[in-house]
Write a protein that holds these residues in place. Structure first.
Motif, mmCIF file in Angstrom:
data_model
loop_
_atom_site.group_PDB
_atom_site.id
_atom_site.type_symbol
_atom_site.label_atom_id
_atom_site.label_comp_id
_atom_site.label_asym_id
_atom_site.label_seq_id
_atom_site.Cartn_x
_atom_site.Cartn_y
_atom_site.Cartn_z
ATOM 1 N N GLN A 231 33.574 -16.644 -60.358
ATOM 2 C CA GLN A 231 34.501 -15.510 -60.408
ATOM 3 C C GLN A 231 34.644 -14.956 -58.997
ATOM 4 O OE1 GLN A 231 31.936 -13.843 -63.501
ATOM 5 N NE2 GLN A 231 33.748 -13.562 -64.774
ATOM 6 N N PRO A 232 35.471 -15.587 -58.175
ATOM 7 C CA PRO A 232 35.464 -15.310 -56.730
ATOM 8 C C PRO A 232 35.893 -13.896 -56.362
ATOM 9 C CG PRO A 232 37.296 -16.755 -57.309
ATOM 10 C CD PRO A 232 36.441 -16.630 -58.525
ATOM 11 N N MET A 233 36.894 -13.355 -57.025
ATOM 12 C CA MET A 233 37.355 -12.024 -56.661
ATOM 13 C C MET A 233 36.293 -10.966 -56.944
ATOM 14 S SD MET A 233 40.169 -12.722 -55.313
ATOM 15 C CE MET A 233 40.637 -11.034 -54.985
ATOM 16 N N TYR A 234 35.589 -11.112 -58.029
ATOM 17 C CA TYR A 234 34.509 -10.163 -58.324
ATOM 18 C C TYR A 234 33.360 -10.326 -57.329
ATOM 19 C CZ TYR A 234 31.377 -7.270 -61.124
ATOM 20 O OH TYR A 234 30.532 -6.270 -61.551
ATOM 21 N N ILE A 235 33.085 -11.550 -56.910
ATOM 22 C CA ILE A 235 31.999 -11.771 -55.948
ATOM 23 C C ILE A 235 32.343 -11.153 -54.597
ATOM 24 C CG2 ILE A 235 30.746 -13.565 -54.693
ATOM 25 C CD1 ILE A 235 30.941 -15.303 -57.181
ATOM 26 N N ILE A 236 33.587 -11.241 -54.184
ATOM 27 C CA ILE A 236 33.989 -10.604 -52.921
ATOM 28 C C ILE A 236 33.846 -9.089 -53.023
ATOM 29 C CG2 ILE A 236 35.986 -10.145 -51.454
ATOM 30 C CD1 ILE A 236 36.835 -12.994 -51.811
ATOM 31 N N LYS A 237 34.210 -8.538 -54.168
ATOM 32 C CA LYS A 237 34.019 -7.105 -54.377
ATOM 33 C C LYS A 237 32.536 -6.748 -54.362
ATOM 34 C CE LYS A 237 34.817 -3.525 -57.849
ATOM 35 N NZ LYS A 237 35.337 -3.252 -59.219
ATOM 36 N N LEU A 238 31.695 -7.614 -54.921
ATOM 37 C CA LEU A 238 30.251 -7.380 -54.899
ATOM 38 C C LEU A 238 29.699 -7.483 -53.484
ATOM 39 C CD1 LEU A 238 27.798 -6.847 -56.737
ATOM 40 C CD2 LEU A 238 27.512 -9.316 -56.936
ATOM 41 N N PHE A 239 30.242 -8.388 -52.667
ATOM 42 C CA PHE A 239 29.868 -8.458 -51.260
ATOM 43 C C PHE A 239 30.036 -7.109 -50.575
ATOM 44 C CE2 PHE A 239 30.627 -13.289 -50.514
ATOM 45 C CZ PHE A 239 29.368 -13.541 -51.009
ATOM 46 N N GLN A 240 31.181 -6.512 -50.747
ATOM 47 C CA GLN A 240 31.481 -5.246 -50.091
ATOM 48 C C GLN A 240 30.541 -4.143 -50.557
ATOM 49 O OE1 GLN A 240 35.605 -4.633 -51.064
ATOM 50 N NE2 GLN A 240 36.320 -6.377 -49.847
ATOM 51 N N ALA A 241 30.218 -4.106 -51.854
ATOM 52 C CA ALA A 241 29.316 -3.083 -52.359
ATOM 53 C C ALA A 241 27.899 -3.265 -51.816
ATOM 54 C CB ALA A 241 29.305 -3.108 -53.892
ATOM 55 N N ILE A 242 27.423 -4.513 -51.767
ATOM 56 C CA ILE A 242 26.067 -4.766 -51.255
ATOM 57 C C ILE A 242 25.974 -4.405 -49.782
ATOM 58 C CG2 ILE A 242 24.354 -6.565 -50.818
ATOM 59 C CD1 ILE A 242 25.386 -8.010 -53.291
ATOM 60 N N ASP A 243 26.974 -4.778 -49.011
ATOM 61 C CA ASP A 243 26.942 -4.496 -47.575
ATOM 62 C C ASP A 243 27.033 -2.998 -47.304
ATOM 63 O OD1 ASP A 243 27.039 -5.282 -44.755
ATOM 64 O OD2 ASP A 243 29.112 -4.588 -44.835
ATOM 65 N N LYS A 244 27.841 -2.285 -48.059
ATOM 66 C CA LYS A 244 27.997 -0.853 -47.822
ATOM 67 C C LYS A 244 26.745 -0.078 -48.200
ATOM 68 C CE LYS A 244 31.280 2.898 -48.599
ATOM 69 N NZ LYS A 244 32.542 3.292 -49.282
ATOM 70 N N ALA A 245 26.059 -0.493 -49.257
ATOM 71 C CA ALA A 245 24.869 0.229 -49.692
ATOM 72 C C ALA A 245 23.616 -0.163 -48.923
ATOM 73 C CB ALA A 245 24.644 -0.004 -51.186
ATOM 74 N N ASN A 246 23.555 -1.387 -48.385
ATOM 75 C CA ASN A 246 22.325 -1.880 -47.730
ATOM 76 C C ASN A 246 22.564 -2.324 -46.296
ATOM 77 O OD1 ASN A 246 20.656 -2.113 -50.441
ATOM 78 N ND2 ASN A 246 22.559 -3.218 -50.820
ATOM 79 N N HIS A 247 23.595 -1.806 -45.660
ATOM 80 C CA HIS A 247 23.929 -2.280 -44.317
ATOM 81 C C HIS A 247 22.801 -2.004 -43.332
ATOM 82 C CE1 HIS A 247 26.492 -3.408 -40.944
ATOM 83 N NE2 HIS A 247 26.063 -2.310 -40.330
ATOM 84 N N HIS A 248 22.170 -0.838 -43.421
ATOM 85 C CA HIS A 248 21.110 -0.500 -42.456
ATOM 86 C C HIS A 248 19.865 -1.356 -42.664
ATOM 87 C CE1 HIS A 248 20.374 1.770 -46.124
ATOM 88 N NE2 HIS A 248 19.112 1.923 -45.757
ATOM 89 N N ILE A 249 19.694 -1.959 -43.841
ATOM 90 C CA ILE A 249 18.544 -2.832 -44.092
ATOM 91 C C ILE A 249 18.874 -4.272 -43.718
ATOM 92 C CG2 ILE A 249 16.962 -3.670 -45.851
ATOM 93 C CD1 ILE A 249 17.454 -1.124 -47.412
ATOM 94 N N LEU A 250 20.028 -4.756 -44.170
ATOM 95 C CA LEU A 250 20.379 -6.155 -43.934
ATOM 96 C C LEU A 250 20.682 -6.434 -42.468
ATOM 97 C CD1 LEU A 250 22.690 -6.760 -47.032
ATOM 98 C CD2 LEU A 250 20.273 -7.364 -46.760
ATOM 99 N N SER A 251 21.120 -5.436 -41.730
ATOM 100 C CA SER A 251 21.407 -5.664 -40.309
ATOM 101 C C SER A 251 20.138 -5.892 -39.488
ATOM 102 C CB SER A 251 22.182 -4.473 -39.739
ATOM 103 O OG SER A 251 21.429 -3.274 -39.887
ATOM 104 N N GLY A 252 18.974 -5.580 -40.042
ATOM 105 C CA GLY A 252 17.728 -5.800 -39.313
ATOM 106 C C GLY A 252 17.078 -7.143 -39.583
ATOM 107 N N PHE A 253 17.669 -7.984 -40.432
ATOM 108 C CA PHE A 253 17.128 -9.307 -40.739
ATOM 109 C C PHE A 253 18.133 -10.371 -40.316
ATOM 110 C CE2 PHE A 253 14.910 -6.426 -43.541
ATOM 111 C CZ PHE A 253 13.605 -6.898 -43.535
ATOM 112 N N ARG A 254 17.605 -11.508 -39.886
ATOM 113 C CA ARG A 254 18.434 -12.568 -39.312
ATOM 114 C C ARG A 254 18.493 -13.783 -40.232
ATOM 115 N NH1 ARG A 254 21.249 -9.573 -36.009
ATOM 116 N NH2 ARG A 254 19.872 -8.127 -34.891
ATOM 117 N N VAL A 255 19.548 -14.558 -40.052
ATOM 118 C CA VAL A 255 19.717 -15.801 -40.797
ATOM 119 C C VAL A 255 18.757 -16.840 -40.234
ATOM 120 C CG1 VAL A 255 21.329 -17.630 -41.407
ATOM 121 C CG2 VAL A 255 22.116 -15.264 -41.307
ATOM 122 N N GLU A 256 17.936 -17.463 -41.088
ATOM 123 C CA GLU A 256 16.921 -18.414 -40.643
ATOM 124 C C GLU A 256 17.219 -19.847 -41.060
ATOM 125 O OE1 GLU A 256 13.170 -17.111 -42.068
ATOM 126 O OE2 GLU A 256 13.200 -15.177 -41.002
#
Length: 468
Positions: A231-256
């Motif tokens: 369900q791609p459109m819902y997943i893109i919407k979920l991307f935006q919600a996760i990034d907006k709520a956890n941006h200060h946490i996820l920005s401190g971890f790197r892709v490994e």
């Protein structure tokens, strides 16, 4: 002796006696001089010669005002999605309400303290922003009646958050289902769990309405070389919600990991937050989400809080259909499969996680498989033998039992009288409740609400103040 004039007066006929009792019949309609039947009414007037009848004229007048010839109303039609936005609008403040001084702010410490049970705490601005990003607020809740968002710390609140904190501190996975009667505060407990996750710096992922995943409310497509559907459109919407709520946490971890199989370029060493915004193309949404999920479950990552409201909607056959026009089971949808694997114990979380499902009673259909699975899980949790399945019911869904047979169950009931009094005192201090809050009033509202059902308490106490 009577005179001659006297006899003449007696013999003269009176004029009054000469008036006939009934009018003489006309010559056009000869009738009897006297009859005991009622006189006949005059018939309908004959239509004029060369003209139409009365009924035909009325029919022509009605046809002139029919829908076929009616002029369209001059108004601007609503834009696409405007009705849904108006129906789901959420107002979190009301400037007309009084500000209640002395309210304690909800923190990560007092939400796990049993001494805070029965107190009303206000939500901080940072927590409100995070909850708004993950759509934790419901349009049916009475946020628009008060000055700012508040929450009642119940005994179930402290119990729930303590279970979450203990499991994550031990790097374990808590798989829990919140159930209970209708309008008893299950969604509010889910909101409090999300608030605890935001205050403890956990990665918060929330699916606010599970029915949007199973009722043909969003687009879907087949996943190549797989039996699942995305369900791609819902997943893109979920991307935006996760990034907006956890941006200060996820920005401190790197892709490994090296995600060379992705159709988009993901640089190794970039932040996890940038992984959520690397694409906005629907066909790339699910592969990117799989990469993000792999990165999030690596050792050394922050704990995860994954919640879903409306559990019964994903524990059945969905309304989607396959290319062969067969109904698709909800567990064959990729995002639903991700959640069911997590709550069923298939997915391992090395950093600790909490998977919470909230059952809804307002718009849920009958689901005997889920009810029996939760009943067996509650019996196993209490140390009792699990109740057997109904031998005369042949439509149990084994996939539902596999997902819920080992979960913990939190049964939510009504609030206690001290908790109800604290809540009503807050309503009165806000200027919403115009009653004297004493033992008699609290007992009356608590009893009318079915032993403290929160939704019914709001109905009986704030009915006149609720907006349509």
């Amino acid at each position: 002796m009577a005179s001659a004039n006297g006899w003449k007066c007696l013999s003269r006929p009176s004029r009054r006696l000469l008036v006939p009792l009934f009018p003489a019949p006309s010559s056009s309609s000869p009738t009897a001089a006297f009859s005991t039947s009622l006189p006949r009414r005059a018939g309908p007037p004959k239509p004029p010669e060369g003209g139409s009848s009365r009924h035909v004229r009325i029919g022509k007048q009605l046809s002139l005002g029919s829908k076929k010839n009616r002029q369209p109303d001059k108004f601007k039609p609503p834009l696409p999605g405007e009705r849904k936005a108006f129906r789901k609008r959420i107002q979190l403040s009301n400037n007309n309400a009084l500000e209640v001084p002395g309210l304690e702010e909800l923190t990560a410490e007092n939400i796990v303290d049993f001494n805070s049970v029965g107190k009303v705490a206000r939500l901080s601005d940072a927590v409100i922003d995070g909850l708004r990003a993950v759509e934790a607020f419901k349009p049916t809740q009475t946020w628009n009646l008060f000055r700012s968002p508040h929450t009642l710390i119940r005994h179930e609140t402290v119990d729930l958050v303590r279970q979450l904190s203990d499991a994550i501190s031990k790097q374990e996975t808590l798989r829990l289902v919140i159930t209970g009667d209708r309008a008893c505060g299950k969604s509010m407990l889910g909101l409090q769990a999300l608030a605890a996750g935001l205050m403890n710096q956990w990665v918060v992922i929330n699916i606010p309405e599970a029915q949007e995943l199973t009722t043909q409310a969003t687009e879907y497509s087949t996943i190549p070389h797989s039996e699942q559907y995305s369900q791609p459109m819902y997943i893109i919407k979920l991307f935006q919600a996760i990034d907006k709520a956890n941006h200060h946490i996820l920005s401190g971890f790197r892709v490994e990991l090296d995600h060379i199989h992705l159709p988009v370029t993901v640089a190794r060493g970039s932040s996890l937050s940038s992984l959520l915004t690397v694409t906005r193309e629907p066909e790339f949404a699910w592969p990117v989400f799989q990469a993000f999920w792999k990165e999030l479950t690596l050792p050394g990552r922050p704990p995860i809080l994954f919640t879903l409201d409306g559990l019964s909607h994903i524990m059945r056959v969905s309304d989607y259909r396959s290319p062969a026009f067969e109904l698709i089971h909800s567990h064959d949808l990729s995002l639903v499969r991700l959640y069911t694997d997590a709550i069923g114990g298939v997915t391992r979380f090395p950093n600790g996680a909490a998977i919470v499902g909230v059952c809804t009673k307002g718009n849920a259909m009958l689901n005997p498989s889920m009810d029996k699975a939760l009943e067996q899980a509650a019996a196993a949790q209490a140390g009792l033998p699990p109740p057997p399945r109904d031998p005369f019911f042949a439509k149990y869904d084994q996939r539902v039992f596999d997902s819920l047979q080992t979960v913990k169950v939190l049964k939510v009931r009504g609030v206690t009288k001290p908790e109800a009094r604290s809540l009503m005192e807050y309503w009165a201090a806000s200027g919403i409740l115009r009653l004297r809050v004493d033992e008699k009033t609290v007992s009356e509202k608590w009893t009318l609400a079915g032993s403290g059902i929160l939704g019914e308490m709001e109905r009986v106490a704030l009915y006149d103040m609720r907006m349509p």
